[in-house]
Design an enzyme around this catalytic site. Structure first.
Site, PDB file in Angstrom:
ATOM      1  N   ALA A 212       1.100  10.794  87.504  1.00 11.58           N
ATOM      2  CA  ALA A 212       2.033  10.560  86.403  1.00 11.58           C
ATOM      3  C   ALA A 212       3.434  10.313  86.953  1.00 11.58           C
ATOM      4  O   ALA A 212       3.835  10.896  87.958  1.00 11.58           O
ATOM      5  CB  ALA A 212       2.041  11.750  85.452  1.00 11.58           C
ATOM      6  N   SER A 245       1.321  15.291  89.028  1.00 14.25           N
ATOM      7  CA  SER A 245       2.683  14.805  88.807  1.00 14.25           C
ATOM      8  C   SER A 245       3.168  14.068  90.034  1.00 14.25           C
ATOM      9  O   SER A 245       2.702  14.312  91.156  1.00 14.25           O
ATOM     10  CB  SER A 245       3.621  15.982  88.542  1.00 14.25           C
ATOM     11  N   ASP A 246       4.110  13.166  89.832  1.00 15.17           N
ATOM     12  CA  ASP A 246       4.871  12.691  90.973  1.00 15.17           C
ATOM     13  C   ASP A 246       5.699  13.882  91.482  1.00 15.17           C
ATOM     14  O   ASP A 246       5.889  14.878  90.781  1.00 15.17           O
ATOM     15  CB  ASP A 246       5.763  11.518  90.582  1.00 15.17           C
ATOM     16  N   TRP A 247       6.208  13.736  92.705  1.00 17.22           N
ATOM     17  CA  TRP A 247       6.845  14.881  93.381  1.00 17.22           C
ATOM     18  C   TRP A 247       8.145  15.282  92.669  1.00 17.22           C
ATOM     19  O   TRP A 247       9.046  14.462  92.487  1.00 17.22           O
ATOM     20  CB  TRP A 247       7.084  14.524  94.835  1.00 17.22           C
ATOM     21  N   ALA A 249       8.489  15.906  89.542  1.00 18.78           N
ATOM     22  CA  ALA A 249       8.655  15.230  88.250  1.00 18.78           C
ATOM     23  C   ALA A 249       8.478  16.164  87.059  1.00 18.78           C
ATOM     24  O   ALA A 249       8.979  15.858  85.971  1.00 18.78           O
ATOM     25  CB  ALA A 249       7.660  14.071  88.131  1.00 18.78           C
TER      26      ALA A 249
END
Length: 827
Positions: A212, A245-247, A249
Site C-alpha cells: 500500500a 504498508s510502504d515504509w 506509511a
C-alpha cells in the site's frame, strides 16, 4: 536465448496458488496457540527489512529486499554486489512477457543467493505525467501493457518460491508531497486505469503480497482504505495474500487494521506495536480481524518456505559478473532500446564505416540506474564510451568529454581512493567517542556508507572518513562529501568547515543526499580526511572526488573539433539521478546542463550525427530535425556500454517500442503538473492519460506510444478478427512481410478507437514475430476483454465497449489497417 524453462538454478517448486489444506490447518493451529500480544508482535517488522520469527509455531525470519531491477539486500549502500538490470521502462519497451519472465528468474536466483524471501516489486503505477520522478521504476502509461508484463515478472519470481510485492496500491503516480498528497481520481479512471494493472496481476499471477502506498486516495489514506483493500482487492478479486504498508506509511492503528492492512513496515517500533493491542481490548478492532492478518502472514511464510520447515537455499547461483549474467543483461537491454529516428538508414553502423567521435559526459559517466530505494551496487558498469570503443576498435574511436550534467555529486568510485591503512581500494571509516578515542575502525571497499540509528556508528560522537588519492598524475579535482551533517574537510593543505543540509522530502538523507565539494590541486597519494558530528538520523555519507568542472563553451569547442574530423559523431546525453529519482518529480523535460547546445553544435559540423539518449523517460529534443538518428537507450544496467554498442552496430536489433508518449514541449499532453494544490492532486484528465488523451485531442506528440523503427521495414498485407468472446474481440490475425534487408522483430499492436468521441482509444492486445528479409508470416494477437469494457459508477458494474474501429498499428502514429467493428450486444 535463455528461456524461463532453462532455469540455471534447480530449486523446489513453490505453489503460486493457495497453500494446501494441510498447510492451512497448520496455520489455524498456530493462530490458536498465540495470545493477542504474540499475534500483534508478528504484524510489525522486526527490523528495516525483516519480519519476526516465532520458534514456538515454527515461524522463521522472513527477509525482504528492495529490488525492481536488482536485489539490493538489507543495506542501502555498501552491501554485497548484485546484478543491476535495465530499468523498468527499458524492460517494458521489449513488449515481451518472455523477457519479463527471464528477468523474474534472474531476480529470484539473486534473492535465493542472498537468502531473501521477498523482492519488493514490481512497481506498477502508471506514467500519468512525464514529470514523475519515479517513472523509471514503472513500466508504462498503459495499464494493460503494465499488467501483462508485471504478471509475467511476478509469476516467474513466485514459481521459484520468492515472493513478489506489486506496488504502490494505489494512485502513486508522482513523488511531490507523496507522503501527504490526496490524489483525487474519479471512479471510472480508478477502475479502468489505476486499478487495472493490479487486477491483471492479481488474477493472472496471484501475488503473495501487495504494498500500500503513502498517499491518500479521494480523502482516505491508502493504508486505511477499506474500499480499495477490503472491498476490491480482498473481496471482489479474492486476493488471499498479505497487504503490507510502504515504509513508515501507516498513520493510525485501528483504522488501518480494520481497512485490511496486514503488516506495518518497518519495525520493530510501529503504530501497531504501540497501540493496536489497546485498540483490540477496547473493542475498536476485532480479534477476528487480527487473526486474519496473522493468517495471511503465516500463509506468506509457508509460501516462501519460512513456516513449518526450513527452506533449502541453493549453493550455486550465477555470479553477477559471470558470463551468463553478462550475456543476459546485455541482450535484454539492447532488445528494449528504441530507434526513434534513422534517416537514410545510417544505423546500424556498418563495419569499417570510418572514424567515430563519441561525445558527451554520459558516454564516460553513463547512468545505469535511477535514484532511491531501487538502487543496487553492481559489480561494474560498462560505460557507453568503453562499449563503443570495444566494438569498433580503439583506432577508429575518439572519446571527447561533454558539458556538465550533474549539480548533485555522487560518491567517488573506489578505484580513485585507497584505504590509508591497508592500501586497498576504498576508504577507512573510524568512529570516535566524546573523548576522541577510537571506538571502531573499518575498511569499506566503497566510498559511501549508511548511518543508521541502530547501526555500529550509533554510539559515536564523531565519524571520520579518510582515503589516499589514487590519481596517476597531479590534477585539479573537486574534493568533498555527500550526506547531511556538520563537516570538516582537509586535503593537500585545503581545510574548510561547512554544513550539508538534508534533502527536503521523504528519505532525503538516504535517497537523495546533497553534496559539497571544492576544487583542490591534488598530488597522487594526497590524503583526504572528512569528519562529521553526532547527527544520527538515517543518512548516506561518503567522499566526493571527481574532475574539476569545465566551462560549457570549452567543452563544446572540443566536441565540435572532434566531430568535424570524424565520419560519424555519436553524442551521448541524458538525465541523471537528480531527474530520475524516488522522492522528487521533474520540473521540466529539458535535458540538464548545456546538452542541447552541445548536440546542436556537433550536428552543425559532423557529416553524420547519431544521438544516444541515456534516460528512462521522455526528454525534449529541440535538435531532432538536425540529427540523422536517435537511439533511446534507457538506463541500461551494468552492461550499459556493451548493450548500446550491440544496438548501434546491429549485433542485437534494438526492436523496442515506446511505452510512454513523448511530448515536443513542456506542458504538452493531457496530464502535466504533479504539484498538489492545498494538499490535493486532482486527476482532471480522467481516463485520458498518455496516448488516450493525445489521440482524443487530435494533436501530434513528438513520438507516439508504441513507436519504434527497428532495423527493417514491414508490409501489413491484411488483418481480420478471427476470434470473439461474447461482445469483445478475442483474437486478431495479421499477415505481414519483412520488406527490408535484415532480420527483424515486429510488435503488432491492436487498438480500439470507439465510436463515442467521449471514449478514448485503448490498446487491447499485441503480438510479436521475427522474420528474415522477404519472409512473411501471420501474427495472432490475443485481445483481452478487460480492455474492452467501461465502468458504470451508477450501476457499480462493467459494461461492454460498443462498436468502433479496430486499428492495427506500429503505434498510434503509424496505423496500417483499420477494420470497422459492429456494435456489440448488451453484456
Amino acid at each position: 536465448m535463455l528461456t524461463t524453462s532453462q532455469s540455471t538454478t534447480k530449486t523446489k517448486k513453490a505453489s503460486v496458488n493457495a497453500t494446501q489444506p494441510r498447510t492451512e490447518d497448520a496455520l489455524e493451529n498456530a493462530i490458536r496457540s498465540l495470545d493477542l500480544t504474540a499475534k500483534i508482535r508478528l504484524l510489525s517488522g522486526a527490523r528495516m527489512f525483516s519480519l519476526h520469527a516465532d520458534a514456538a509455531i515454527g515461524l522463521e525470519e522472513i527477509v525482504m529486499s528492495d529490488g525492481p531491477t536488482g536485489v539490493r539486500g538489507e543495506e542501502v549502500v555498501g552491501g554485497r554486489e548484485s546484478c543491476l538490470l535495465p530499468n523498468a521502462t527499458l524492460l517494458a519497451q521489449t513488449w515481451d512477457p518472455g523477457i519479463l519472465a527471464e528477468v523474474g528468474g534472474i531476480l529470484a536466483e539473486e534473492a535465493m543467493d542472498q537468502k531473501t524471501h521477498i523482492v519488493l516489486g514490481p512497481t506498477i503505477n502508471l506514467h500519468r505525467s512525464p514529470l514523475g520522478g519515479r517513472l523509471f521504476e514503472c513500466f508504462s502509461e498503459d495499464p494493460y501493457l503494465t499488467g501483462i508484463l508485471a504478471a509475467a515478472y511476478v509469476k516467474s519470481l513466485q514459481r521459484r518460491g520468492i515472493g513478489a510485492s506489486p506496488k504502490h496500491f494505489l494512485a502513486n503516480e508522482s513523488e511531490t508531497q507523496r507522503t501527504t498528497v490526496d490524489c483525487i481520481v474519479d471512479e471510472r479512471a480508478l477502475r479502468e486505469l489505476y486499478l487495472l494493472p493490479f487486477e491483471i496481476v492479481d488474477r493472472d499471477a496471484r501475488p503473495w503480497t501487495v504494498m500500500a502506498s503513502y498517499n491518500s486516495v479521494n480523502g482516505t489514506t491508502a493504508t486505511e482504505h477499506d474500499e480499495l483493500i477490503n472491498r476490491i482487492l480482498k473481496g471482489e478479486w479474492g486476493f488471499d495474500g498479505l497487504v503490507m504498508s510502504d515504509w513508515f506509511a501507516t498513520k493510525q492503528a485501528a483504522e488501518s487494521a480494520n481497512a485490511g492492512l496486514d503488516l506495518v513496515m518497518p519495525g520493530p517500533q510501529t503504530v501497531w506495536s504501540d497501540s493496536l493491542e489497546k485498540a483490540v481490548r477496547a473493542g475498536a478492532v476485532s480479534e477476528e480481524a487480527i487473526d486474519d492478518h496473522v493468517r495471511r502472514l503465516l500463509r506468506l511464510a509457508a509460501r516462501v518456505g519460512a513456516f513449518a520447515g526450513s527452506r533449502n537455499w541453493p549453493t550455486a547461483v550465477p555470479r553477477p559478473d559471470g558470463d551468463l549474467r553478462r550475456e543476459q543483461l546485455r541482450r535484454i537491454a539492447a532488445e528494449g532500446m528504441t530507434v526513434l529516428k534513422n534517416d537514410g538508414g545510417i544505423l546500424p553502423l556498418a563495419p569499417g564505416a570510418g572514424t567515430v567521435a563519441v561525445i558527451g559526459r554520459h558516454a564516460t559517466d553513463t547512468v545505469a540506474q535511477g535514484g532511491g530505494s531501487a538502487r543496487v551496487r553492481p559489480p561494474h558498469v560498462v560505460s557507453i564510451a568503453d562499449g563503443i570503443t570495444s566494438a569498433l576498435g580503439r583506432d577508429s574511436v575518439t572519446v571527447v568529454d561533454g558539458v556538465e550534467t550533474r549539480t548533485r555529486l555522487m560518491a567517488t568510485s573506489p578505484s580513485l581512493v585507497r584505504d590509508p591503512e591497508t592500501g586497498t581500494a576504498g576508504m577507512r571509516v573510524r568512529a570516535f567517542d566524546e573523548h576522541g578515542h577510537v571506538i571502531e575502525s573499518r575498511h569499506f571497499d566503497v566510498a559511501e556508507l549508511e548511518v543508521a540509528e541502530d547501526g555500529w556508528l550509533a554510539a559515536a560522537a564523531r565519524i571520520e572518513l579518510s582515503a589516499d588519492v589514487a590519481l596517476p598524475a597531479p590534477a585539479r579535482m573537486r574534493v568533498g562529501v555527500i550526506g547531511p551533517g556538520d563537516w570538516s574537510l582537509s586535503a593537500s593543505g585545503h581545510q574548510e568547515s561547512f554544513t550539508v543540509t538534508p534533502h527536503q522530502g521523504p528519505g532525503g538523507g538516504l535517497h537523495r543526499p546533497k553534496s559539497h565539494a571544492s576544487v583542490v590541486a591534488l598530488e597522487p597519494g594526497t590524503r583526504i580526511t572528512a569528519t562529521t558530528g553526532p547527527h544520527f538520523e538515517m543518512r548516506i555519507i561518503g567522499l566526493v572526488l571527481t574532475a574539476a568542472p569545465r566551462a560549457a563553451a570549452a567543452a563544446i569547442r572540443e566536441a565540435v573539433e572532434a566531430a568535424a574530423h570524424a565520419d560519424t559523431a555519436i553524442v551521448v546525453l541524458g538525465n541523471t539521478q537528480e531527474q530520475e529519482t524516488e522522492g522528487q518529480d521533474k520540473k521540466t523535460l529539458a535535458l540538464p546542463g548545456e546538452q542541447d547546445a552541445l548536440v546542436a553544435a556537433v550536428a552543425a559540423v559532423a557529416p553524420r550525427t547519431v544521438v544516444v539518449v541515456n534516460a528512462a523517460t521522455p526528454v525534449l529534443m529541440p535538435w531532432l530535425d538536425d540529427v540523422d538518428a536517435v537511439l533511446f537507450a534507457g538506463l541500461p544496467g551494468q552492461e550499459a556500454g556493451e548493450a548500446v554498442a550491440a544496438a548501434l552496430t546491429g549485433d542485437i536489433e534494438p526492436a523496442g517500442r515506446l511505452v510512454t508518449t513523448f511530448p515536443a514541449h513542456d506542458g504538452d499532453g493531457p496530464a502535466w503538473s504533479t504539484t498538489p494544490t492545498e494538499g490535493r492532486l486532482v486527476y482532471t484528465e480522467g481516463t485520458r492519460i498518455g496516448y488516450r488523451g493525445w489521440h482524443a485531442s487530435g494533436t501530434e506528440p513528438m513520438f507516439w506510444f508504441g513507436h519504434g523503427l527497428g532495423y527493417t521495414t514491414w508490409d501489413y498485407a491484411s488483418a481480420a478478427v478471427t476470434g470473439e468472446d461474447g461482445p469483445a474481440v478475442a483474437e486478431v490475425t495479421v499477415a505481414l512481410t519483412n520488406t527490408g534487408s535484415r532480420q527483424g522483430k515486429e510488435t503488432v499492436q491492436a487498438y480500439i478507437i470507439p465510436e463515442d468521441p467521449d471514449e478514448p482509444a485503448r490498446l487491447i492486445g499485441w503480438g510479436q514475430i521475427s522474420l528474415g528479409p522477404g519472409e512473411n508470416g501471420n501474427v495472432r494477437i490475443t485481445c483481452d476483454p478487460r480492455t474492452q469494457r467501461i465502468w458504470d459508477p451508477a450501476g457499480q458494474a462493467w459494461q461492454p465497449l460498443n462498436g468502433g474501429t479496430l486499428a492495427v498499428a506500429r503505434g498510434l502514429g503509424d496505423i496500417r489497417i483499420k477494420l470497422q467493428l459492429d456494435g456489440v450486444q448488451e453484456a
